[in-house]
Enzyme design. Structure first.
Site, PDB file in Angstrom:
ATOM      1  N   SER A   1       1.073  10.906 -16.777  1.00  0.00           N
ATOM      2  CA  SER A   1      -0.070  11.042 -17.673  1.00  0.00           C
ATOM      3  C   SER A   1       0.121  12.270 -18.545  1.00  0.00           C
ATOM      4  CB  SER A   1      -1.347  11.202 -16.843  1.00  0.00           C
ATOM      5  OG  SER A   1      -2.411  11.643 -17.649  1.00  0.00           O
TER       6      SER A   1
ATOM      7  N   ALA B   1      -6.834  18.227  -9.693  1.00  0.00           N
ATOM      8  CA  ALA B   1      -5.956  17.631  -8.667  1.00  0.00           C
ATOM      9  C   ALA B   1      -5.140  16.492  -9.277  1.00  0.00           C
ATOM     10  CB  ALA B   1      -6.796  17.117  -7.503  1.00  0.00           C
ATOM     11  N   TYR B   2      -5.780  15.697 -10.132  1.00  0.00           N
ATOM     12  CA  TYR B   2      -5.075  14.585 -10.785  1.00  0.00           C
ATOM     13  C   TYR B   2      -3.934  15.143 -11.647  1.00  0.00           C
ATOM     14  CZ  TYR B   2      -4.274  10.358 -13.547  1.00  0.00           C
ATOM     15  OH  TYR B   2      -3.694   9.260 -14.147  1.00  0.00           O
TER      16      TYR B   2
ATOM     17  N   ASN C   1       3.292   2.267 -10.803  1.00  0.00           N
ATOM     18  CA  ASN C   1       2.030   2.400 -11.525  1.00  0.00           C
ATOM     19  C   ASN C   1       0.866   2.807 -10.616  1.00  0.00           C
ATOM     20  OD1 ASN C   1      -0.043   1.618 -13.721  1.00  0.00           O
ATOM     21  ND2 ASN C   1      -0.573   0.280 -12.013  1.00  0.00           N
TER      22      ASN C   1
ATOM     23  N   PHE D   1     -10.273  10.736  -8.951  1.00  0.00           N
ATOM     24  CA  PHE D   1     -11.708  10.904  -8.717  1.00  0.00           C
ATOM     25  C   PHE D   1     -12.408  10.999 -10.065  1.00  0.00           C
ATOM     26  CE2 PHE D   1     -10.043  12.117  -4.632  1.00  0.00           C
ATOM     27  CZ  PHE D   1     -11.056  11.815  -3.721  1.00  0.00           C
TER      28      PHE D   1
ATOM     29  N   ASP E   1       0.881  -1.167   0.000  1.00  0.00           N
ATOM     30  CA  ASP E   1       0.000   0.000   0.000  1.00  0.00           C
ATOM     31  C   ASP E   1       0.917   1.214   0.000  1.00  0.00           C
ATOM     32  OD1 ASP E   1      -1.669   2.108   0.482  1.00  0.00           O
ATOM     33  OD2 ASP E   1      -2.595   1.280   2.289  1.00  0.00           O
TER      34      ASP E   1
ATOM     35  N   VAL F   1      -6.787   4.805 -21.363  1.00  0.00           N
ATOM     36  CA  VAL F   1      -6.948   3.347 -21.371  1.00  0.00           C
ATOM     37  C   VAL F   1      -8.253   2.944 -20.700  1.00  0.00           C
ATOM     38  CG1 VAL F   1      -5.902   1.188 -20.567  1.00  0.00           C
ATOM     39  CG2 VAL F   1      -4.444   3.052 -21.351  1.00  0.00           C
ATOM     40  N   ARG F   2      -8.900   1.939 -21.261  1.00  0.00           N
ATOM     41  CA  ARG F   2     -10.152   1.429 -20.680  1.00  0.00           C
ATOM     42  C   ARG F   2      -9.865   0.709 -19.365  1.00  0.00           C
ATOM     43  NH1 ARG F   2     -10.671   0.409 -26.052  1.00  0.00           N
ATOM     44  NH2 ARG F   2     -10.062  -1.790 -25.923  1.00  0.00           N
ATOM     45  N   THR F   3     -10.028   1.410 -18.247  1.00  0.00           N
ATOM     46  CA  THR F   3      -9.831   0.829 -16.914  1.00  0.00           C
ATOM     47  C   THR F   3     -10.953   1.335 -16.019  1.00  0.00           C
ATOM     48  OG1 THR F   3      -8.507   2.726 -16.216  1.00  0.00           O
ATOM     49  CG2 THR F   3      -7.299   0.855 -17.145  1.00  0.00           C
TER      50      THR F   3
END
Length: 276
Positions: free
Chosen positions: A139, A192-193, A89, A94, A62, A230-232
Site C-alpha cells: 500500500s 499498525a496497518y 493479496n 482496523f 487461511d 479502492v472501494r472495498t
C-alpha cells in the site's frame, strides 16, 4: 499431474482479490485459484464468476494458519508440480474509528499482513516455476508510514542489505513496543496497518534479492504494489477506485511477459515504479 499453468490469489473471495481473480480468468492462460478462509464464501465467489462465464477454482487458505498454507502447498506440488503466478493479496485493516487498543491492533494486523504473508512466501516461493511472477499487495500507506519513522528506522527499512531475519526482528519489536506503550518514543509511526505494509514492501525487496542470488536463471519477477484507494469493505465507500481499477497494477505485474527483465524487487503503483 496437470501441465496447465496455475495462478493463486490469496484472500480473493471479495474486493480487490476477487477483481484480480476475475481479470486473471480472462487473461491468464491456465487455471486460476480463488482462495478464502471460509470455504462457503469462497465457493459462492467461484459460483458468481461462473455466472459471468468465467472459470475459477477454489482452494481453502487461511494465511494465519500454517497448516492451511501447507495444505495448499502440497496440493499445488502434487497437482501442478509447482506454481506460475502468486498474488499475495490477503490482508486486514482496523477501521479508523475502531476502539480496539492500539497494541492489540498492532499484534493482529502484523500477524496477518506481515507474518501471514511471509509464511505463504516461505512455503510457496520454492514452488514458483521459471518465468513465474509473484506480486505482494502492499500500500502507498507503507511509504507515508516510512516517512513517519525515525531516521534510524528509515535507514534500516531502505537498506539494500537488510536480511529477512532483521526485518522480522523489527516487525516483532514494533508489536512489543506498542505493548509497552513506547512505540512513538522508539521512532515508530502511529499506524499498525502502515507498519505492516512497510514490512510487506521491504520483504519483497529482500525476496527479489534472494531470487537474484539463488535462481538468477529462472527469470522470476517479484514485486510489491499499491492497488490504490479502492472501494472495498476495508477502505469504505468513499474511495475513488473501483475494485477492477485496483486490480490493474497487481494484474499487470502478474502477467509481465516472459521476456521482461523488470520491474523486479520494486514498489509499483499505477503500473509505475515508485521510489522507496
Amino acid at each position: 499431474m496437470s501441465s496447465a499453468p496455475v495462478a493463486v490469489v490469496t484472500g480473493s473471495n471479495k474486493g480487490i482479490g476477487l477483481a484480480i481473480v476475475r481479470a486473471l480468468c480472462r487473461q491468464f492462460p491456465g487455471d486460476v485459484y480463488l482462495t478464502a478462509r471460509d470455504p462457503a464464501r469462497g465457493q459462492q465467489a467461484v459460483a458468481k464468476l461462473q455466472e459471468e462465464g468465467l472459470r475459477a477454482f477454489f482452494h481453502q487458505l487461511d494465511i494465519d494458519d500454517l497448516q492451511s498454507i501447507r495444505a495448499l502447498r502440497d496440493f499445488l506440488k502434487e497437482k501442478y508440480g509447482g506454481l506460475n503466478v502468486l498474488v499475495n493479496n490477503a490482508g486486514i485493516a482496523f477501521k479508523v474509528q475502531d476502539t480496539t487498543p492500539f497494541a492489540v491492533q498492532a499484534e493482529v494486523t502484523l500477524k496477518t499482513n506481515f507474518f501471514g504473508t511471509r509464511n505463504v512466501c516461505t512455503e510457496l516461493l520454492p514452488l514458483v516455476k521459471p518465468y513465474g511472477r509473484v506480486v505482494n499487495v502492499s500500500s502507498m500507506v507503507s511509504s507515508s508510514a516510512l516517512r513517519g519513522c525515525s531516521q534510524e528506522l528509515q535507514h534500516k527499512f531502505r537498506s539494500d542489505t537488510i536480511t529477512e531475519e532483521e526485518l522480522v526482528q523489527l516487525m516483532t519489536k514494533f508489536v512489543e513496543d506498542t505493548r509497552k506503550g513506547v512505540h512513538s518514543k522508539e521512532g515508530w509511526p502511529n499506524t499498525a496497518y502502515g507498519v505492516s505494509k512497510i514490512g510487506v514492501t521491504v520483504l519483497s525487496r529482500i525476496q527479489a534479492r534472494q531470487l537474484n542470488e539463488e535462481r538468477k536463471g529462472d527469470h522470476i519477477l517479484l514485486n510489491a504494489c499499491c492497488p490504490g484507494w479502492v472501494r472495498t469493505d476495508m477502505a469504505g465507500p468513499k474511495a475513488p477506485k473501483s475494485p477492477e481499477e485496483g486490480a490493474e497494477t497487481p494484474v499487470y505485474l502478474a502477467l509481465l511477459p516472459p521476456d521482461a527483465a523488470a520491474p523486479h524487487g520494486q514498489f509499483v503503483s499505477d503500473k509505475t515504479v515508485q521510489t522507496w
